[in-house]
Structure formats: structure tokens, C-alpha cells
Design an enzyme around this catalytic site. Sequence first.
Site, PDB file in Angstrom:
ATOM      1  N   HIS A  68       5.015 -18.893 -21.811  1.00  0.00           N
ATOM      2  CA  HIS A  68       4.572 -18.699 -20.424  1.00  0.00           C
ATOM      3  C   HIS A  68       5.081 -19.822 -19.526  1.00  0.00           C
ATOM      4  CE1 HIS A  68       1.656 -21.978 -20.798  1.00  0.00           C
ATOM      5  NE2 HIS A  68       1.353 -21.491 -21.982  1.00  0.00           N
ATOM      6  N   GLU A 150      -3.102 -17.449 -27.448  1.00  0.00           N
ATOM      7  CA  GLU A 150      -3.019 -18.872 -27.773  1.00  0.00           C
ATOM      8  C   GLU A 150      -3.961 -19.216 -28.920  1.00  0.00           C
ATOM      9  OE1 GLU A 150      -1.656 -21.614 -28.210  1.00  0.00           O
ATOM     10  OE2 GLU A 150      -1.533 -22.518 -26.193  1.00  0.00           O
TER      11      GLU A 150
END
Length: 267
Positions: A68, A150
Amino acid sequence: VSTQSTNMEFCVCCFLLPLLPVIVLWFLYAHYANGRDPITSWLMHRVEGARQYLLFHRRPKRIILIRHGESMGNVKHDAYGATPDHDIQLTEKGKQQAVLAGQKLREIICDEPVRFYVSPYLRTKQTFEGIREAFDTDQCTVRYEPRLREQEWGLMPTPEQVRKCKEVRDVVGSFYYRFPGGESGGDVYDRVTTFLETLYRDFHTKSTPNVVLVSHGLTCRLFLMRFFHWHVEYFQSLENFENCEFVVMEKQHDGRYQLTKPLRTWR
């Protein structure tokens, strides 16, 4: 009648005698081929060959992993105490990084179809939105995949707790250390393994020449570790991806994948 019977037996013997070695080899082969007769073994070999051929041609030409863009958590470490990890958003710089990454990806993929698998965290979804601007509407499909999220950091409401946990992690190792109430790198490795099973099934049923995973630094590195069967020591020597950095895995002539550039290591 007796003469005719003798002549018939002689003819049968003359016919079968040359075939005797073949018959013996047939039974020997059947005995040592797990009980399968040669015809069945041949057919199974042909079917397996056809299956491998189809699998090779249905696998994507390239698999791309991208981290990201820059998030508020990357620039303000106390953001994790004020905002749930999955709700941390991109900075303006991170949004620009995503748009630029999309343009670079378009140069690689051109007008070919592409399938995205995206972590459901806000910062990865925003990264995907920026990337998608570079592609035609009917060119890409997307699936939000929770197993690409994550590493869960557990209950660490203060920056000081985060700092202390990172210090211990650096000693124990990022693969083995488990955050209190959260996950270890090994836990993420396990769920990435189950995602790979899904990915392979999708290769067969939703064939596309390009697959892009929009995820997080640790998750991307663990995906590569699992895919290429790297050992733990090598994984722990890898540097993290930069924000919106991506790596490309290209399919070779033998059906295997190879990175187009080496990964950075810190030791």
C-alpha cells in the site's frame, strides 16, 4: 477328428508362443505398477499430461505484489493508538503514490485483463482505487481478500508499547515473534498458505493473464516465502517493501515463476 484336434492345438501353440514374453512382461508390469495394468497406466499418464498442459496455459503470465501507499501510520506512529489498524488511511502522498504505481503497472500489463486481490484494510483499498484509475473499467476485476490483511498487532494502545514490542521482535525474529493478543509472522504465513490454495483454484476457473495482490509489506514477503519455499533465515534477511513498491513474478517456459528483480536484503 484326432488329427484335426492336434492340428488345432499346434496352431494355438504357434500363435501363443511368440506372445508368451509379452504376456509375462504384462503381468510383471501390472504387479509392480501398484496393481494397474499397462493400458490403465498409459491412460493415466496421458490424462496427467493433459492436465499439466492445461494448468500451465491457464496460469497467469505474471503475478504482481504491491504494498500500500504511505499511510498515516507510516508518518505518525501514535496513529495506531488512536485509530484501529484497519481504519488507518493513506496520506495525500500515499494517494499520489498509488496513482503513479497504477500507471507503471499499466505499462507492464498494457490492455490485458487483470484480476486484483486486495486486503480489506482502508489503506489497501485506497491504494487499489488509485491504481485502478490507470485501467479501463472492463479491464479489471477485484476481490477483497481478508487473508491478505496486515499482521494483527494485538492490544497495544500506546506508542511506548509498540516500541517495546518491536524491540523484542527484532531479537526474536519477525517470523517467530507473536505480538501480545496478535499474530506472529508464522501465523500470517499459515493464512497466506490457505489463500494460495484459493488462488490456484481461481487459476483454473477464472483464468486471466495478470494477477495483482495489493497487500502489506510483511504479508507480501511471506507470500513470496511460501510460494518459493524460502527458509526462515532468508525471509528474515529481507528488507520491507517501500510504499507502493511492487515486485513482478513472471511465468517461465517450464511453468515456474521467477522474480524479475532480486529483493533487497539488510544483511
